[in-house]
Design an enzyme around this catalytic site. Sequence first.
Site, PDB file in Angstrom:
ATOM      1  N   ASP A 189       0.684  -1.163   0.021  1.00  0.00           N
ATOM      2  CA  ASP A 189      -0.060  -0.150   0.168  1.00  0.00           C
ATOM      3  C   ASP A 189       0.771   1.137  -0.029  1.00  0.00           C
ATOM      4  O   ASP A 189       1.909   1.335   0.617  1.00  0.00           O
ATOM      5  CB  ASP A 189      -0.809  -0.087   1.337  1.00  0.00           C
ATOM      6  N   ASN A 229     -13.125  -3.122   3.063  1.00  0.00           N
ATOM      7  CA  ASN A 229     -14.186  -2.312   2.763  1.00  0.00           C
ATOM      8  C   ASN A 229     -14.998  -2.308   1.537  1.00  0.00           C
ATOM      9  O   ASN A 229     -14.549  -2.638   0.626  1.00  0.00           O
ATOM     10  CB  ASN A 229     -13.400  -0.794   2.731  1.00  0.00           C
ATOM     11  N   GLN A 235     -14.513   2.436   1.896  1.00  0.00           N
ATOM     12  CA  GLN A 235     -13.779   2.107   0.569  1.00  0.00           C
ATOM     13  C   GLN A 235     -13.495   3.469  -0.387  1.00  0.00           C
ATOM     14  O   GLN A 235     -14.320   4.105  -0.405  1.00  0.00           O
ATOM     15  CB  GLN A 235     -14.805   1.308   0.014  1.00  0.00           C
ATOM     16  N   HIS A 237     -10.638  -5.280  -2.859  1.00  0.00           N
ATOM     17  CA  HIS A 237      -9.230  -5.512  -2.528  1.00  0.00           C
ATOM     18  C   HIS A 237      -9.134  -5.922  -1.054  1.00  0.00           C
ATOM     19  O   HIS A 237     -10.216  -5.539  -0.273  1.00  0.00           O
ATOM     20  CB  HIS A 237      -8.279  -4.254  -2.513  1.00  0.00           C
ATOM     21  N   HIS A 261      -7.183  -5.650   2.531  1.00  0.00           N
ATOM     22  CA  HIS A 261      -5.769  -5.086   2.978  1.00  0.00           C
ATOM     23  C   HIS A 261      -5.446  -6.278   4.075  1.00  0.00           C
ATOM     24  O   HIS A 261      -6.010  -6.830   4.780  1.00  0.00           O
ATOM     25  CB  HIS A 261      -6.282  -3.845   4.177  1.00  0.00           C
TER      26      HIS A 261
HETATM   27  P1  5GP Z   1      -9.856   1.499   0.430  1.00  0.00           P
HETATM   28  O1  5GP Z   1      -9.803   2.715   1.449  1.00  0.00           O
HETATM   29  O2  5GP Z   1     -10.489   1.438  -0.609  1.00  0.00           O
HETATM   30  O3  5GP Z   1     -10.549   0.141   1.287  1.00  0.00           O
HETATM   31  O4  5GP Z   1      -8.278   1.267   0.303  1.00  0.00           O
HETATM   32  C1  5GP Z   1      -7.643   1.874  -0.616  1.00  0.00           C
HETATM   33  C2  5GP Z   1      -6.134   1.655  -0.559  1.00  0.00           C
HETATM   34  O5  5GP Z   1      -5.415   1.966  -1.376  1.00  0.00           O
HETATM   35  C3  5GP Z   1      -5.503   2.817   0.516  1.00  0.00           C
HETATM   36  O6  5GP Z   1      -5.010   2.047   1.761  1.00  0.00           O
HETATM   37  C4  5GP Z   1      -4.498   3.672  -0.224  1.00  0.00           C
HETATM   38  O7  5GP Z   1      -3.458   4.005   0.350  1.00  0.00           O
HETATM   39  C5  5GP Z   1      -4.199   2.710  -1.437  1.00  0.00           C
HETATM   40  N1  5GP Z   1      -4.035   3.039  -2.587  1.00  0.00           N
HETATM   41  C6  5GP Z   1      -4.664   3.890  -3.336  1.00  0.00           C
HETATM   42  N2  5GP Z   1      -4.148   4.349  -4.530  1.00  0.00           N
HETATM   43  C7  5GP Z   1      -3.092   3.459  -4.577  1.00  0.00           C
HETATM   44  C8  5GP Z   1      -2.050   3.279  -5.382  1.00  0.00           C
HETATM   45  O8  5GP Z   1      -1.942   3.920  -6.696  1.00  0.00           O
HETATM   46  N3  5GP Z   1      -0.952   2.436  -5.407  1.00  0.00           N
HETATM   47  C9  5GP Z   1      -0.688   1.645  -4.054  1.00  0.00           C
HETATM   48  N4  5GP Z   1       0.192   0.987  -3.923  1.00  0.00           N
HETATM   49  N5  5GP Z   1      -1.746   1.704  -3.184  1.00  0.00           N
HETATM   50  C10 5GP Z   1      -2.836   2.667  -3.405  1.00  0.00           C
END
Ligand code: 5GP
Length: 134
Positions: free
Chosen positions: A28, A84, A91, A97, A99
């Site tokens: 991440d 999420n 999300q 995805h 984590h």
């Molecule tokens: P969500 O909040 O949708 O469950 O998690 C999205 C996650 O993706 C966040 O922890 C954010 O830091 C990560 N993220 C968003 N864009 C990118 C990206 O371009 N590359 C990587 N490696 N992580 C990303």
Amino acid sequence: MCIFCKIANGEIPSATIYEDDDFRVILDLGPATRGHALILPKNHYANLCELDDEVAGKALIVAKKIGTAMMNSLGCTGFNLVQNNGEEAGQTVMHFHIHVIPRYDGGERIVAWTPGKTTPEEMAEVAEQIKSAL
Ligand code: 5GP
Ligand code: ZN
């Protein structure tokens, strides 16, 4: 194509720690802790409700593999799986995805909530409501 589609399929480079026919696992960009990883299916599914059943089964096996490797390599003493679904659930990227967040001795409890109160009547009502949609 969404950003995670591009990352999962290798169009955008990422710090990849695992890849197979169905998934890419990356670090991440904004890690909650050292080693925070994301399991991305290569096909696009917006969330868990849309996820193909076979891919869903495989995803937990990948999570087990990654979490075990973290425990054996990073010095973490536990890990959280966080997944999420929907903006209200936090999300931000609408491509399914999981984590995988390593946890270290003395670290804060990241996945936490204040326990609320309920009653046996309310629990029975809620249970019926959910069961009616299964
Ligand atoms: P969500 O909040 O949708 O469950 O998690 C999205 C996650 O993706 C966040 O922890 C954010 O830091 C990560 N993220 C968003 N864009 C990118 C990206 O371009 N590359 C990587 N490696 N992580 C990303
Ligand atoms: Zn996508």
